[in-house]
Design an enzyme around this catalytic site. Structure first.
Site, PDB file in Angstrom:
ATOM      1  N   ASP A 335       0.887  -1.141   0.000  1.00  0.00           N
ATOM      2  CA  ASP A 335       0.000   0.000   0.000  1.00  0.00           C
ATOM      3  C   ASP A 335       0.939   1.208   0.000  1.00  0.00           C
ATOM      4  OD1 ASP A 335      -2.395   1.506   0.538  1.00  0.00           O
ATOM      5  OD2 ASP A 335      -1.601   1.761   2.568  1.00  0.00           O
ATOM      6  N   ASP A 529      -0.544  -0.560   6.149  1.00  0.00           N
ATOM      7  CA  ASP A 529      -0.434   0.043   7.479  1.00  0.00           C
ATOM      8  C   ASP A 529      -1.688  -0.215   8.299  1.00  0.00           C
ATOM      9  OD1 ASP A 529      -2.149   1.597   6.099  1.00  0.00           O
ATOM     10  OD2 ASP A 529      -1.264   3.515   6.668  1.00  0.00           O
ATOM     11  N   ASP A 533      -7.071  -1.462   5.252  1.00  0.00           N
ATOM     12  CA  ASP A 533      -6.433  -2.506   4.445  1.00  0.00           C
ATOM     13  C   ASP A 533      -6.822  -3.917   4.872  1.00  0.00           C
ATOM     14  OD1 ASP A 533      -5.007  -0.770   2.886  1.00  0.00           O
ATOM     15  OD2 ASP A 533      -3.307  -0.724   4.268  1.00  0.00           O
TER      16      ASP A 533
HETATM   17  P1  ADP Z   1      -3.893   5.024  -0.416  1.00  0.00           P
HETATM   18  O1  ADP Z   1      -4.416   3.938  -1.267  1.00  0.00           O
HETATM   19  O2  ADP Z   1      -2.678   5.666  -1.046  1.00  0.00           O
HETATM   20  O3  ADP Z   1      -3.614   4.578   0.989  1.00  0.00           O
HETATM   21  P2  ADP Z   1      -6.602   6.142   0.082  1.00  0.00           P
HETATM   22  O4  ADP Z   1      -7.301   4.976  -0.506  1.00  0.00           O
HETATM   23  O5  ADP Z   1      -6.716   6.320   1.560  1.00  0.00           O
HETATM   24  O6  ADP Z   1      -5.037   6.186  -0.346  1.00  0.00           O
HETATM   25  O7  ADP Z   1      -7.147   7.461  -0.625  1.00  0.00           O
HETATM   26  C1  ADP Z   1      -7.106   7.580  -2.024  1.00  0.00           C
HETATM   27  C2  ADP Z   1      -7.407   8.987  -2.497  1.00  0.00           C
HETATM   28  O8  ADP Z   1      -8.726   9.386  -2.117  1.00  0.00           O
HETATM   29  C3  ADP Z   1      -6.497  10.020  -1.932  1.00  0.00           C
HETATM   30  O9  ADP Z   1      -5.322  10.158  -2.677  1.00  0.00           O
HETATM   31  C4  ADP Z   1      -7.367  11.289  -2.035  1.00  0.00           C
HETATM   32  O10 ADP Z   1      -7.293  11.818  -3.347  1.00  0.00           O
HETATM   33  C5  ADP Z   1      -8.756  10.775  -1.807  1.00  0.00           C
HETATM   34  N1  ADP Z   1      -9.157  10.929  -0.389  1.00  0.00           N
HETATM   35  C6  ADP Z   1      -9.392   9.936   0.492  1.00  0.00           C
HETATM   36  N2  ADP Z   1      -9.760  10.447   1.681  1.00  0.00           N
HETATM   37  C7  ADP Z   1      -9.723  11.785   1.570  1.00  0.00           C
HETATM   38  C8  ADP Z   1      -9.982  12.893   2.459  1.00  0.00           C
HETATM   39  N3  ADP Z   1     -10.339  12.720   3.728  1.00  0.00           N
HETATM   40  N4  ADP Z   1      -9.850  14.151   1.983  1.00  0.00           N
HETATM   41  C9  ADP Z   1      -9.500  14.349   0.710  1.00  0.00           C
HETATM   42  N5  ADP Z   1      -9.227  13.370  -0.172  1.00  0.00           N
HETATM   43  C10 ADP Z   1      -9.344  12.108   0.234  1.00  0.00           C
HETATM   44 MG    MG Z   2      -3.691   3.724   3.024  1.00  0.00          MG
END
Ligand code: ADP
Ligand code: MG
Length: 638
Positions: A335, A529, A533
């Site tokens: 991730d 993390d 997940d």
């Molecule tokens: P990753 O897969 O890198 O861990 P996430 O799945 O948590 O990331 O989030 C993916 C995308 O969704 C982020 O890059 C962002 O663009 C958007 N996003 C998620 N949560 C938020 C939030 N609270 N505020 C703004 N954007 C968000």
């Molecule tokens: Mg994440």
């Protein structure tokens, strides 16, 4: 050594002294000067019987008792039959006597048993000592004095005091005091960690320098120490395939060898008029060699040692089976946010539309994110210099992988990525900067975007390189972030493949696709993390959660838990797993080769009892010594 072992040792030593005495007497002093010729053999029989019985009466007794319990083919039985058989050759007075060998086999066997017992005890103790992180008490302030209480009796919200040199008994947050914490027992990290008021602390660490007052946030049963101990204690229940194989193998191998031994002893003399004593002896050698204890003891001991050694580096493995799977990992999937990157974002640029004030844009975003715990939200709030007025926020709704929608001063605010904008029917425009783009809209009108970038962890690039060096064929990164950001991070870290713009549920699907492309034997590990997940951690062949000091969901869902959030620990875990497996294989091959060689030599009449004893006891001792190497993880420390 415990008293029982000491007593056994004394008994064996006395038996050995007697044995040597008897042996010397029979060699040096012609017994036929004492008794007349045909009777010397009976005298020898009686003389060797003394050290034999002294050394082995317990084995003989257990053999008889176990047959009563229906457990016929255990090692006590094999040793008893083999040695009683050697003595029984007295019934063939015209042949060479083998009493010395019979007594010696029993002596060596007992020496080997004692050693095994001691070695297993020692490794258990050393792991128990290493895992000796359980606190005995907690200090509570009562009527102006500190009282020691059982950590079980401390409730969430209570204040505890931890003095320098004491172990932190429960998880909590520091209210007062500054200090250095030794986290080595939990994380393997030797550099002390600085804490002051507001820091989260976990149970099991040792407080080094200052007095700390801590507000307890978890009951003892759910605190980090309790969870770790529970995890390590249960690890031996989940057996590796190799372990199960050995158990099954021993179940068939022993009766087969005993059967062959019988045939060997009976068929040639009965059908081909061969000498009884010669063939009975070959059969007895078979019996001695047939004991599979070298494997039955050393294989689980190796896994036990590997798991114990890993936990010393802050790598908690929930079972031998996971160690085995990890050793075969071919693909490692990560991730991005929080795993490869810090999870703290810096604001790189604020790009408002014309007539929009940049500070206002940031303030709107910070207010909309007020209730979110997403790393992005935390970073925006951090970057916003003003205070957040919660009265202005009427309603918030967060959608995973998209962003947040809030009602702020009675106006609809959207903060998130292009998916969120598209769904809201808002025309936005892209940015040419690399980074995560946070679009902001107000009442359906685009107000601009904020560009943020997360920082890759210090050791991330080295960790990926190390994984490749350790023989991992493919590394993959999965993220919900933009294509450009994912490409930049993947390139910077040397990751082979990446998939961007994934929703949490898409990650499971991607892992399934990757699983279908890995080879039959190769395994797929997913590292996350733990924040949203859990489904992927469960779906992968092996789920690794990192930075698990805090996240409960990750500890539950993962098969391997890394206490630290350092990606470099993954390669270490793989190397420990490989080392353990290679020691297990060395022992299996070594034991079987020696045993089969002696069996063949015995069948053709080239092996004697002494070789058989080596093939049994000697091999067992060497295999155990080898297995004990699994505990040693010094070479993997930084
Ligand atoms: P990753 O897969 O890198 O861990 P996430 O799945 O948590 O990331 O989030 C993916 C995308 O969704 C982020 O890059 C962002 O663009 C958007 N996003 C998620 N949560 C938020 C939030 N609270 N505020 C703004 N954007 C968000
Ligand atoms: Mg994440």
């Amino acid at each position: 050594m415990n008293t029982k072992q000491k007593r056994t040792l004394v008994r064996i030593v006395v038996a050995i002294v007697l044995f040597v005495g008897v042996y010397a007497t029979t060699e040096l002093l012609p017994l036929n000067t004492l008794v007349s010729e045909p009777n010397t053999i009976y005298l020898e029989f009686v003389l060797f019987l003394i050290p034999y019985i002294l050394a082995g009466y317990d084995v003989l007794w257990r053999a008889v008792r176990n047959i009563g319990h229906g457990q016929v083919f255990d090692e006590n039985f094999l040793m008893s039959i083999a040695t009683v058989g050697a003595f029984a050759l007295v019934l063939f007075p015209d042949t060479d006597p083998h009493f010395a060998e019979g007594a010696a086999v029993m002596l060596f066997y007992q020496v080997g048993e004692l050693f095994q017992d001691y070695a297993v005890d020692r490794s258990r103790k050393s792991i128990a000592e290493m895992m000796d992180i359980a606190p005995d008490y907690a200090n509570i302030m009562k009527d102006g004095a500190l009282v020691k209480v059982d950590p079980y009796d401390v409730a969430v919200g209570d204040e505890i005091v931890v003095q320098p040199g004491e172990r932190i008994p429960l998880d909590g947050i520091v209210l007062e005091g500054t200090s250095q914490l030794d986290t080595a027992a939990l994380t393997g990290e030797s550099v002390p960690r600085h804490v002051d008021s507001g820091s989260e602390v976990i149970s099991g660490c040792v407080n080094l320098t200052g007095v700390l007052t801590i507000n307890v946030t978890k009951p003892f049963g759910e605190s980090t120490v309790s969870r770790i101990l529970e995890l390590v204690e249960n690890a031996s229940e989940k057996k590796a395939r190799t372990e199960n194989f050995i158990t099954r193998f021993a179940r068939y191998y022993t009766p087969v060898v005993v059967g062959v031994a019988l045939l060997l002893a009976l068929v040639p003399p009965l059908l081909f008029a061969q000498s009884w004593s010669d063939w009975v002896q070959r059969g007895l050698i078979f019996l001695v060699v047939s004991c599979p204890c070298a494997l039955v003891i050393s294989v689980p001991l190796s896994f036990f040692g590997g798991i114990g050694g890993a936990s010393r580096l802050g790598i908690l493995v929930k079972g031998s089976n996971y160690l085995e799977t990890l050793a075969h990992s071919e693909t490692v999937v990560f991730d991005k946010t929080g795993t490869l990157t810090d999870g703290t974002f810096n604001v790189v640029a604020v790009h408002p539309e014309a007539d929009v004030d940049p500070d206002w844009l940031l303030s709107v975003a910070a207010h909309a994110e007020a209730y979110s715990n997403h790393p992005i939200a935390l970073s925006i709030k951090e970057a916003y210099s003003g205070t957040i007025d919660q009265k202005r926020i009427q309603q918030v709704e967060e959608t995973g992988g998209h962003g947040v929608r809030a009602l702020l001063d009675e106006r609809v605010v959207l903060v998130g990525n292009d998916k969120l904008m598209s769904e809201g029917g808002i025309s936005y425009h892209d940015c040419d900067l690399t980074g995560t783009i946070l679009h902001v809209s107000l009442d359906g009108v685009y107000s601009g975007h904020i560009v943020i970038a997360d920082v890759v962890k210090e050791d991330a690039a080295a960790a990926i390189a190390d994984l490749h060096a350790a023989g991992v064929k493919k590394t993959v990164m999965l993220t919900g972030d933009r294509q450009e950001v994912a490409a930049a991070v993947a390139h910077k870290l040397g990751i082979d493949e990446f998939r961007a713009q994934l929703l949490p549920q898409d990650k499971v699907e991607e892992v399934e696709k990757l699983l279908s492309t890995t080879s039959e034997k190769g395994k797929l590990a997913f590292v996350g993390d733990g924040i949203n997940d859990a489904p992927v951690l469960t779906r992968a062949d092996i789920g690794i959660a990192m930075g698990a000091m805090g996240s409960d969901a990750a500890i539950e869902a993962a098969d391997i838990v890394l206490m630290d959030d350092k990606p470099s620990n993954i390669a270490k875990a793989i190397r420990i797993a490989r080392k353990t497996m290679s020691i297990v294989h060395q022992n299996i091959v070594f034991a079987l080769v020696i045993k089969f060689a002696v069996l063949i030599l015995a069948a053709v009449g080239l092996a004697n009892m002494w070789m058989a004893v080596f093939a049994d006891v000697g091999v067992a001792i060497l295999a155990i010594l080898n297995a004990m190497r699994c505990m040693n993880v010094k070479q993997f420390r930084d």
